[in-house]
Write a protein that holds these residues in place. Structure first.
Motif, PDB file in Angstrom:
ATOM      1  N   THR A  72       0.800  -1.301   0.076  1.00  0.00           N
ATOM      2  CA  THR A  72       0.094   0.009  -0.113  1.00  0.00           C
ATOM      3  C   THR A  72       0.839   1.275  -0.239  1.00  0.00           C
ATOM      4  OG1 THR A  72      -0.339  -0.017   2.339  1.00  0.00           O
ATOM      5  CG2 THR A  72      -1.912  -1.192   1.104  1.00  0.00           C
ATOM      6  N   ASN A  73       2.060   1.008  -0.042  1.00  0.00           N
ATOM      7  CA  ASN A  73       3.109   2.330  -0.041  1.00  0.00           C
ATOM      8  C   ASN A  73       3.313   2.492  -1.400  1.00  0.00           C
ATOM      9  OD1 ASN A  73       4.740   4.434   1.053  1.00  0.00           O
ATOM     10  ND2 ASN A  73       6.054   3.035   1.665  1.00  0.00           N
ATOM     11  N   LEU A  74       2.740   3.678  -1.879  1.00  0.00           N
ATOM     12  CA  LEU A  74       3.063   4.192  -3.182  1.00  0.00           C
ATOM     13  C   LEU A  74       4.523   4.775  -3.532  1.00  0.00           C
ATOM     14  CD1 LEU A  74      -0.259   5.637  -4.375  1.00  0.00           C
ATOM     15  CD2 LEU A  74       0.655   3.553  -4.791  1.00  0.00           C
ATOM     16  N   ILE A  75       4.896   5.194  -2.184  1.00  0.00           N
ATOM     17  CA  ILE A  75       6.267   5.800  -2.317  1.00  0.00           C
ATOM     18  C   ILE A  75       7.256   5.021  -2.755  1.00  0.00           C
ATOM     19  CG2 ILE A  75       8.253   7.132  -0.642  1.00  0.00           C
ATOM     20  CD1 ILE A  75       5.700   8.402   0.796  1.00  0.00           C
ATOM     21  N   TYR A  76       7.039   3.652  -2.310  1.00  0.00           N
ATOM     22  CA  TYR A  76       7.856   2.581  -2.586  1.00  0.00           C
ATOM     23  C   TYR A  76       8.253   2.354  -4.063  1.00  0.00           C
ATOM     24  CZ  TYR A  76       9.979  -2.019  -2.800  1.00  0.00           C
ATOM     25  OH  TYR A  76      10.899  -3.131  -3.180  1.00  0.00           O
ATOM     26  N   LYS A  77       7.125   2.928  -4.895  1.00  0.00           N
ATOM     27  CA  LYS A  77       7.124   2.872  -6.204  1.00  0.00           C
ATOM     28  C   LYS A  77       7.737   4.162  -7.055  1.00  0.00           C
ATOM     29  CE  LYS A  77       5.391  -1.393  -6.136  1.00  0.00           C
ATOM     30  NZ  LYS A  77       6.082  -2.601  -6.668  1.00  0.00           N
ATOM     31  N   ALA A  78       8.342   4.927  -6.350  1.00  0.00           N
ATOM     32  CA  ALA A  78       8.562   5.980  -6.858  1.00  0.00           C
ATOM     33  C   ALA A  78       9.742   5.987  -7.890  1.00  0.00           C
ATOM     34  CB  ALA A  78       9.104   7.082  -5.722  1.00  0.00           C
ATOM     35  N   SER A  79      10.693   5.207  -7.530  1.00  0.00           N
ATOM     36  CA  SER A  79      11.791   5.026  -8.340  1.00  0.00           C
ATOM     37  C   SER A  79      11.389   4.356  -9.766  1.00  0.00           C
ATOM     38  CB  SER A  79      12.887   4.164  -7.493  1.00  0.00           C
ATOM     39  OG  SER A  79      12.265   2.845  -7.172  1.00  0.00           O
ATOM     40  N   GLU A  80      10.579   3.324  -9.578  1.00  0.00           N
ATOM     41  CA  GLU A  80       9.901   2.845 -10.765  1.00  0.00           C
ATOM     42  C   GLU A  80       9.234   3.662 -11.655  1.00  0.00           C
ATOM     43  OE1 GLU A  80       7.843  -0.791  -9.966  1.00  0.00           O
ATOM     44  OE2 GLU A  80       9.357  -1.592  -8.793  1.00  0.00           O
ATOM     45  N   LEU A  81       8.495   4.615 -11.120  1.00  0.00           N
ATOM     46  CA  LEU A  81       7.679   5.554 -11.861  1.00  0.00           C
ATOM     47  C   LEU A  81       8.587   6.593 -12.489  1.00  0.00           C
ATOM     48  CD1 LEU A  81       5.155   6.932 -12.734  1.00  0.00           C
ATOM     49  CD2 LEU A  81       5.072   8.211 -10.294  1.00  0.00           C
ATOM     50  N   LYS A  82       9.923   7.035 -11.950  1.00  0.00           N
ATOM     51  CA  LYS A  82      10.816   7.737 -12.227  1.00  0.00           C
ATOM     52  C   LYS A  82      11.601   7.115 -13.588  1.00  0.00           C
ATOM     53  CE  LYS A  82      14.640  10.857 -11.084  1.00  0.00           C
ATOM     54  NZ  LYS A  82      15.668  11.607  -9.968  1.00  0.00           N
ATOM     55  N   THR A  83      11.753   5.785 -13.452  1.00  0.00           N
ATOM     56  CA  THR A  83      12.719   5.193 -14.511  1.00  0.00           C
ATOM     57  C   THR A  83      11.735   5.153 -15.576  1.00  0.00           C
ATOM     58  OG1 THR A  83      13.836   3.857 -12.776  1.00  0.00           O
ATOM     59  CG2 THR A  83      13.815   2.893 -14.960  1.00  0.00           C
ATOM     60  N   THR A  84      10.382   4.800 -15.599  1.00  0.00           N
ATOM     61  CA  THR A  84       9.362   4.720 -16.376  1.00  0.00           C
ATOM     62  C   THR A  84       9.188   6.174 -17.331  1.00  0.00           C
ATOM     63  OG1 THR A  84       8.094   3.156 -15.069  1.00  0.00           O
ATOM     64  CG2 THR A  84       7.021   4.127 -16.914  1.00  0.00           C
ATOM     65  N   ARG A  85       9.308   7.173 -16.653  1.00  0.00           N
ATOM     66  CA  ARG A  85       9.407   8.542 -17.203  1.00  0.00           C
ATOM     67  C   ARG A  85      10.511   8.577 -18.140  1.00  0.00           C
ATOM     68  NH1 ARG A  85       7.013  12.730 -12.607  1.00  0.00           N
ATOM     69  NH2 ARG A  85       4.889  12.046 -12.573  1.00  0.00           N
ATOM     70  N   ASP A  86      11.590   8.362 -17.429  1.00  0.00           N
ATOM     71  CA  ASP A  86      12.927   8.550 -18.369  1.00  0.00           C
ATOM     72  C   ASP A  86      12.857   7.595 -19.655  1.00  0.00           C
ATOM     73  OD1 ASP A  86      13.803  10.369 -16.697  1.00  0.00           O
ATOM     74  OD2 ASP A  86      14.823   8.646 -15.276  1.00  0.00           O
ATOM     75  N   LEU A  87      12.342   6.441 -19.402  1.00  0.00           N
ATOM     76  CA  LEU A  87      12.254   5.589 -20.630  1.00  0.00           C
ATOM     77  C   LEU A  87      11.409   6.014 -21.712  1.00  0.00           C
ATOM     78  CD1 LEU A  87      12.131   2.111 -19.006  1.00  0.00           C
ATOM     79  CD2 LEU A  87      14.009   2.855 -20.384  1.00  0.00           C
ATOM     80  N   ALA A  88      10.118   6.595 -21.240  1.00  0.00           N
ATOM     81  CA  ALA A  88       9.206   7.155 -22.177  1.00  0.00           C
ATOM     82  C   ALA A  88       9.914   8.512 -22.933  1.00  0.00           C
ATOM     83  CB  ALA A  88       7.910   7.742 -21.434  1.00  0.00           C
ATOM     84  N   ALA A  89      10.773   9.186 -22.331  1.00  0.00           N
ATOM     85  CA  ALA A  89      11.425  10.176 -22.920  1.00  0.00           C
ATOM     86  C   ALA A  89      12.252   9.869 -23.927  1.00  0.00           C
ATOM     87  CB  ALA A  89      12.144  11.092 -21.733  1.00  0.00           C
ATOM     88  N   GLN A  90      13.119   8.909 -23.756  1.00  0.00           N
ATOM     89  CA  GLN A  90      14.022   8.218 -24.554  1.00  0.00           C
ATOM     90  C   GLN A  90      13.319   7.689 -25.777  1.00  0.00           C
ATOM     91  OE1 GLN A  90      16.488   5.466 -22.638  1.00  0.00           O
ATOM     92  NE2 GLN A  90      17.354   6.899 -21.062  1.00  0.00           N
TER      93      GLN A  90
END
Length: 390
Positions: free
Chosen positions: A125-143
């Motif tokens: 239930t902790n969304l902060i734990y998934k913050a790193s994955e979300l950031k990586t996903t954004r970088d991949l989308a930009a690439q």
């Protein structure tokens, strides 16, 4: 807002993992700090990287905070909130907060059922734990976007490059040109190797020079450190006298400061005493003026009464009128002289000479009063003799 909604809100916040224990009576009175804290925590659950200001000290900052929160939830979660109810920060605000918590609770429950269907028992239930994955996903989308743009430009240039490539492939190879290009490449490679060897030699020479400089600097450092130690041990010729003068100057400075402070204090006290004396003198002068005016009025009234009594006792003739006018003039002059003497005696009562002058003026006034009485008696006698003759 009903009791059921309050209970539901507290239970949902507890299930979502809010770091504080919310009581049922937390919203009986306006509590803006708690409402702002809950809104900020819910916004972080939706967007952990959000940078929203939490300044709520002034009313303007509170309004700005609520407007930013409402815009955030409209954009991120498509939830419309009432700013007025949130600003009240009481039970009416709980209804608006339930819109956000219900959505999060629904997502949590749907995720738990999905995990149960797949056989997972643990619920994250902790969304902060998934913050790193979300950031990586954004970088991949930009690439991916960047690579797609580069591929589109390359495909546009492929029409011209295809012809050039086909011509180069279909063209016959000239052995002499190939041999010449290979020889030129070999010569360039030899030159680069020679330059690299020369640089290596220069590096060894520079390293030797640097070692020599380092050893020289170390010797200079040791020599200077020894000299410094000897200078620290030796005291200058006039150092003791300098220290004595410095301590004496410090004492004199403290004494100077004390004297200046005392002088300034005495000057202030002197100014205050001068002001008090000036006010006292002004009061004495005013009292003297009032006293003179009252005495002048009383004496004038007494003299006028005496004159009127004399007029009633004597017959009315021209000589009597002349005598009355003369008496009035002498009475007024005597009263003014007496008042002037009294004023001078009150204003200049600090010196013995002024007292002596006041005594002389009083004696002159008494003499003038005696002359006035004698002249009055002579004139009245002459008047009586004239009436007897007639």
């Amino acid at each position: 807002m009903s009791y059921q909604d309050l209970f539901k809100f507290t239970e949902v916040m507890r299930s979502l993992g809010f770091h504080k224990q919310l009581a049922m009576d937390s919203f009986h009175n306006p509590n803006f700090s708690l409402v702002s804290e809950v809104l900020l925590w819910l916004s972080l659950r939706f967007e952990p990287d959000s940078n929203l200001s939490h300044d709520i000290e002034t009313p303007e900052q509170r309004v700005y905070f609520l407007r930013s929160m409402v815009e955030f939830f409209v954009i991120k979660a498509n939830i419309k909130l009432n700013v007025k109810k949130l600003y009240q920060a009481d039970r009416n605000a709980v209804g608006e907060l339930l819109k956000i918590t219900d959505l999060l609770n629904y997502a949590l429950n749907s995720k738990s059922t999905f995990n149960e269907e797949l056989g997972f028992s643990k619920i994250d239930t902790n969304l902060i734990y998934k913050a790193s994955e979300l950031k990586t996903t954004r970088d991949l989308a930009a690439q991916v976007t960047q690579k797609g743009a580069d591929l589109f430009r390359s495909l546009e240039e492929e029409v011209e490059l295809r012809l050039i490539r086909e011509n180069r492939i279909n063209a016959a190879l000239d052995i002499s040109e190939v041999e010449q290009s290979i020889k030129s490449l070999i010569e360039k490679t030899k030159q680069k190797t020679e330059q690299t060897k020369q640089m290596m030699k220069n590096i060894s020479a520079t390293s030797a020079n640097l070692d020599a400089k380092i050893s020289k600097r170390r010797e200079d450092l040791e020599r200077n450190s020894k000299r410094l130690s000897t200078l620290k041990q030796v005291r200058p010729a006039f150092l003791e006298e300098f220290e004595d003068l410095e301590s004496e100057l410090r004492n004199l400075y403290q004494e100077y400061i004390t004297r200046q402070r005392c002088i300034s204090y005495l000057e202030q006290q002197q100014e205050q005493v001068a002001q008090v004396e000036l006010m006292h003198i002004q009061e004495q002068q005013e009292m003297a003026k009032k006293f003179i005016e009252t005495n002048k009025i009383d004496e004038d009234l007494k003299l006028l009464e005496e004159v009127n009594n004399e007029h009633y006792n004597t017959p009315f003739t021209e000589s009597a009128c002349d005598i009355g006018d003369g008496v009035k003039g002498r009475v007024s002059s005597a009263a003014t002289n007496r008042n002037r003497g009294m004023f001078d005696r009150l204003s200049d009562s600090d010196t013995d000479s002024d007292l002596m002058l006041d005594d002389e003026e009083d004696s002159n006034v008494l003499a003038s009063d005696g002359d006035l009485s004698t002249s009055r008696a002579e004139k009245s006698g002459s008047i009586h003799s004239d009436s007897d003759n007639n």
